[in-house]
Scaffold this active site. Structure first.
Site, PDB file in Angstrom:
ATOM      1  N   SER A 125       0.851  -1.511   0.118  1.00 45.99           N
ATOM      2  CA  SER A 125       0.093  -0.100  -0.051  1.00 45.99           C
ATOM      3  C   SER A 125       0.734   0.937   0.313  1.00 45.99           C
ATOM      4  CB  SER A 125      -1.264  -0.179   1.219  1.00 45.99           C
ATOM      5  OG  SER A 125      -1.758   1.074   1.526  1.00 45.99           O
ATOM      6  N   HIS A 145      -2.980  -1.121  -3.146  1.00 46.34           N
ATOM      7  CA  HIS A 145      -3.620  -0.575  -3.006  1.00 46.34           C
ATOM      8  C   HIS A 145      -3.527   0.841  -3.754  1.00 46.34           C
ATOM      9  CE1 HIS A 145      -5.216  -1.265   1.828  1.00 46.34           C
ATOM     10  NE2 HIS A 145      -4.680  -2.532   0.699  1.00 46.34           N
ATOM     11  N   ASP A 160      -4.465  -4.143   5.672  1.00 45.06           N
ATOM     12  CA  ASP A 160      -4.880  -5.090   5.306  1.00 45.06           C
ATOM     13  C   ASP A 160      -4.037  -5.849   4.883  1.00 45.06           C
ATOM     14  OD1 ASP A 160      -6.944  -6.272   3.393  1.00 45.06           O
ATOM     15  OD2 ASP A 160      -6.011  -4.703   1.574  1.00 45.06           O
TER      16      ASP A 160
END
Length: 339
Positions: free
Chosen positions: A163, A190, A283
């Site tokens: 991310s 992401h 996540d």
């Protein structure tokens, strides 16, 4: 879920662009403008004195550009940074450099209309800010782990989640792998769907691999590197082809690393290596733990080399990682357990 209150700073050397951003923000009562800076150097100084929840960072500025400002802010007084530039596509190289230093995402600058209203791009900016707000909120949504199905021996897989700070981390990791690597590599970063093809192209230029976007209905192929490419979640199906799914709808991270890791745990007919790189939030940590429990070799990036020590920290706290390594050491560790 209502709008999350945020203090937002604007960094832009163009008065009309700064005003367009201000007019978009004042339409949401929960958004307070913390301060406005005219270049990156001012932003670094102001952020050190008064760190906001989010910075809307221009790229092309005098004195210090947005890339260097992002690097310094993430080192000295880190906070969420959204790159806002005249053209994300035209400035793709700099956009991914900024994301490598920790910028969350990138979006085109809203344009003031003839009547003085900044309508073009304004709603898109607000949607992106809302996405950032949900990602940095303390309350993260939980995803249920699937029940893993039976496994048989087959080709190993390298699965990577990343991310904030991920693009540059991916360059470092992929560059440490041999170009004749004979295993499939799947990446969930992401990033908004609009920028995924550009990221794939940028990674292809910066690494030995030809990186492509993951296409629904296609299998993961040995020696091929694919990256999730929509705002839906990339998952593996029982027939070993890929698909994109909207579920879980309420998960704030899109595409979700957890969703991909869970599907791999359920359907991939062999084992492999799963890596969780730098990123904000949690996540991927639970999915990494599921893979570890199934005998995968799992790796989380260490605190020192992470731009944002969120996702790998969550993995470490869950004891999801067999190894916690510096970014520079991850590539060789992957090879040791893949070949």
């Amino acid at each position: 879920m209502g709008t999350i209150k945020m203090r937002i700073a604007i960094v832009n050397d163009t008065l009309i662009a700064a005003e367009a951003l201000r007019r978009v923000l004042v339409t949401v009562p929960e958004y307070d403008i913390a301060w406005i800076a005219g270049n990156g150097a001012q932003a670094v100084e102001k952020c050190a004195r008064d760190t906001p929840d989010l910075i809307l960072m221009d790229l092309i500025m005098p004195v210090m550009d947005g890339v260097e400002a992002t690097r310094q802010i993430m080192q000295k007084s880190p906070c969420a940074i959204l790159v806002v530039t005249s053209s994300v596509t035209a400035n793709a190289g700099r956009v991914f450099e900024a994301m490598g230093y920790g910028a969350f995402d990138a979006i085109n600058t809203p344009i003031l209309g003839a009547s003085g209203n900044s309508q073009t791009g304004g709603s898109e900016l607000l949607r992106t800010i809302s996405k950032v707000a949900r990602s940095i909120a303390k309350n993260n949504h939980n995803s249920r782990s699937p029940t893993a199905g039976p496994k048989s021996r087959n080709s190993p897989l390298l699965a990577i989640g990343s991310s904030t700070g991920g693009p540059q981390a991916l360059v470092t990791l992929l560059s440490a792998l041999p170009v004749n690597l004979s295993v499939p590599v799947a990446i969930v970063q992401h990033i908004d769907a609009e920028f995924a093809p550009g990221l794939a192209q940028w990674l292809s230029q910066k690494t030995p691999f030809s990186v492509s976007v993951a296409i629904a209905g296609r299998p993961l192929e040995p020696g091929k590197v694919v990256i999730a490419a929509t705002n839906d979640h990339l998952v593996l199906q029982s027939n070993l082809t890929l698909k994109y799914t909207k579920e879980p709808l309420d998960y704030p991270y899109r595409p979700s690393v957890d969703s991909f890791f869970y599907s791999v745990a359920q359907y991939w007919p062999g084992k492999g290596v799963a890596v969780l790189l730098t990123g904000m939030g949690k996540d991927g940590a639970k999915g990494l733990k599921v893979l570890r429990a199934m005998g995968w070799h799992t790796i989380a990036q260490d605190r020192h080399s992470s731009v944002v020590y969120g996702m790998p920290k969550a993995a470490a706290e869950l004891d999801a990682a067999v190894q916690i390594l510096s970014l520079e050491a991850i590539g060789s560790a992957c090879l040791k357990h893949l070949l």
